[in-house]
Structures are given as structure tokens and as C-alpha cells.
Scaffold this motif. Structure first.
Motif, PDB file in Angstrom:
ATOM      1  N   ASP A   6      12.798 -27.545  12.159  1.00 15.97           N
ATOM      2  CA  ASP A   6      11.962 -26.069  13.023  1.00 15.97           C
ATOM      3  C   ASP A   6      11.907 -26.080  14.043  1.00 15.97           C
ATOM      4  N   ASP A  32      22.943 -11.833  17.017  1.00 20.67           N
ATOM      5  CA  ASP A  32      23.816 -12.630  15.736  1.00 20.67           C
ATOM      6  C   ASP A  32      23.820 -13.918  15.568  1.00 20.67           C
ATOM      7  N   GLN A  35      20.820 -16.288  16.342  1.00 21.64           N
ATOM      8  CA  GLN A  35      20.399 -16.740  14.505  1.00 21.64           C
ATOM      9  C   GLN A  35      20.678 -17.199  13.452  1.00 21.64           C
ATOM     10  N   ASP A  36      21.980 -16.645  13.088  1.00 21.32           N
ATOM     11  CA  ASP A  36      23.325 -17.436  12.024  1.00 21.32           C
ATOM     12  C   ASP A  36      22.317 -19.009  12.296  1.00 21.32           C
ATOM     13  N   THR A  37      22.926 -19.130  13.163  1.00 21.46           N
ATOM     14  CA  THR A  37      23.060 -20.784  13.673  1.00 21.46           C
ATOM     15  C   THR A  37      21.674 -21.537  13.317  1.00 21.46           C
ATOM     16  N   ALA A  38      20.723 -21.072  13.975  1.00 22.76           N
ATOM     17  CA  ALA A  38      19.380 -21.867  13.615  1.00 22.76           C
ATOM     18  C   ALA A  38      19.656 -21.554  12.127  1.00 22.76           C
ATOM     19  N   GLU A  39      20.008 -20.411  11.396  1.00 25.84           N
ATOM     20  CA  GLU A  39      19.433 -20.047   9.685  1.00 25.84           C
ATOM     21  C   GLU A  39      20.568 -21.261   9.009  1.00 25.84           C
ATOM     22  N   ARG A  40      21.650 -21.201   9.368  1.00 21.43           N
ATOM     23  CA  ARG A  40      22.508 -22.275   9.197  1.00 21.43           C
ATOM     24  C   ARG A  40      22.215 -24.314   8.993  1.00 21.43           C
ATOM     25  N   LEU A  42      19.238 -24.723   9.404  1.00 18.45           N
ATOM     26  CA  LEU A  42      17.710 -24.737   8.859  1.00 18.45           C
ATOM     27  C   LEU A  42      17.777 -25.185   7.194  1.00 18.45           C
ATOM     28  N   ARG A  43      19.509 -24.134   6.999  1.00 19.35           N
ATOM     29  CA  ARG A  43      19.337 -23.817   5.472  1.00 19.35           C
ATOM     30  C   ARG A  43      20.299 -25.634   4.788  1.00 19.35           C
TER      31      ARG A  43
END
Length: 197
Positions: A6, A32, A35-40, A42-43
């Protein structure tokens, strides 16, 4: 693992935003993408191998997100009367803007592998080795792609603006190491125009 990544991902957000802007050129899409890159990231943090290049991993995720969005988005241009009215009057410095637009068009003409290599090395300042790691190929392949992309861009721009590169040979007939090698003149400009048309 996600907690450790993180803070590290946060450090790379400005880089991701810059790279996304070079790909998309639209602020909403850029937001977008980041944001999508950071989300993926972390996922799928458990897939990241500690000790490897996090920047390269994030760049790969960003590019994959961008290309997936391109595949899903229908290519239909929306034109309204207001947008046409806004484009009719053009102020000064048109030639500079036209050249920038031509450069963007020229980049769009390049094959995706060459365009990506050129943007990674030329625009993002990555080394050939870093770009090769992101593209999952050899550094020599990246060097070749960048060279071919530069030659195609030069050929395209020469054809569009009627300019030619000139070799400056020394009196002895030899070229210096600073002198650019001659561009292939055999219908390269015509081939570029046919691809664009």
C-alpha cells in the motif's frame, strides 16, 4: 502483503498518472486508469514477488488495464453542434499545434510494440533493460523496436512536412559518430502515406 504494498504503491502514483496520461491523454480516463491499476495491484498483491521491480509490475498492470478498456470501448466519435462551433475558430500558433497533432498521428501509425517501446524509453525515460522487463522480451529487441519506431516516425514526418534529413559528411568522405545515418529513401515516405490513408 497488501499492507506492505500500500505505501509503496502510493509512492508510484505520480509515475502511474504520467504514464497513463501518455497513453490516454484524457484526464477522466487517466484517473480511472490509475485507480484501477492501484486497485488491481492491491487485489493481486499476493502475486507480486518481493525483491522484484514494483514499478515494472505496476506499469504492466496499467498497460493491461488500458488495452482491456480499449478493446471494450466502441470506437464511435460523438460530434455535437457545440463541439463543431468550438473548433471553427483557431487562434495563432496553428502550425505548432498541427505539428503536435501530426506527431500524435504518427505515433498512432506505429505498430503497438514499437509505440510502447518508444514511449517507455523515449518518453518515460526507462532504460532498455527496464523496458525489456516490462515488455517481457530481450533488451536488444527493445533497442530494435525503438530504432524502427524512430525511423518510421522520421519517415512519416518527412513525408508530411516535405523535409529531408541531410548527411553532413566531413571533407575526407567519412561521417563522424555524431552524424546521423541516412534514412532509406526508397518509397519510405509513400509507404507511410499509404498506411495513413
Amino acid at each position: 502483503m497488501a499492507g506492505i504494498l500500500d505505501n509503496q504503491i502510493t509512492c508510484y502514483l505520480p509515475y502511474l498518472r504520467t504514464h497513463a496520461h501518455r497513453l490516454a491523454r484524457d484526464r477522466a480516463i487517466v484517473d480511472d486508469l490509475v485507480q484501477d491499476t492501484a486497485e488491481r495491484a492491491l487485489r493481486y498483491a499476493d502475486q507480486f514477488q518481493p525483491g522484484t521491480n514494483l514499478k515494472a509490475w505496476l506499469t504492466t498492470i496499467l498497460r493491461n488495464v488500458y488495452f482491456n478498456q480499449l478493446r471494450r470501448t466502441p470506437r464511435v466519435a460523438e460530434v455535437s453542434a457545440e463541439s463543431i462551433a468550438d473548433t471553427v475558430g483557431v487562434g495563432g500558433e496553428q502550425e505548432g499545434h498541427l505539428r503536435i497533432d501530426e506527431c500524435r498521428r504518427a505515433l498512432d501509425v506505429l505498430p503497438p510494440t514499437q509505440r510502447d517501446a518508444l514511449l517507455m524509453v523515449g518518453a518515460n525515460g526507462l532504460s532498455y533493460e527496464q523496458a525489456a522487463q516490462i515488455a517481457d522480451c530481450a533488451a536488444g529487441t527493445i533497442k530494435s523496436r525503438v530504432n524502427r519506431a524512430r525511423m518510421k516516425l522520421q519517415s512519416y514526418l518527412d513525408a508530411r512536412f516535405g523535409t529531408k534529413r541531410r548527411d553532413t559528411a566531413q571533407p575526407g568522405g567519412g561521417r563522424t559518430s555524431e552524424t546521423p545515418s541516412p534514412m532509406p529513401q526508397v518509397n519510405a515516405a509513400r509507404a507511410a502515406e499509404k498506411r495513413i490513408a
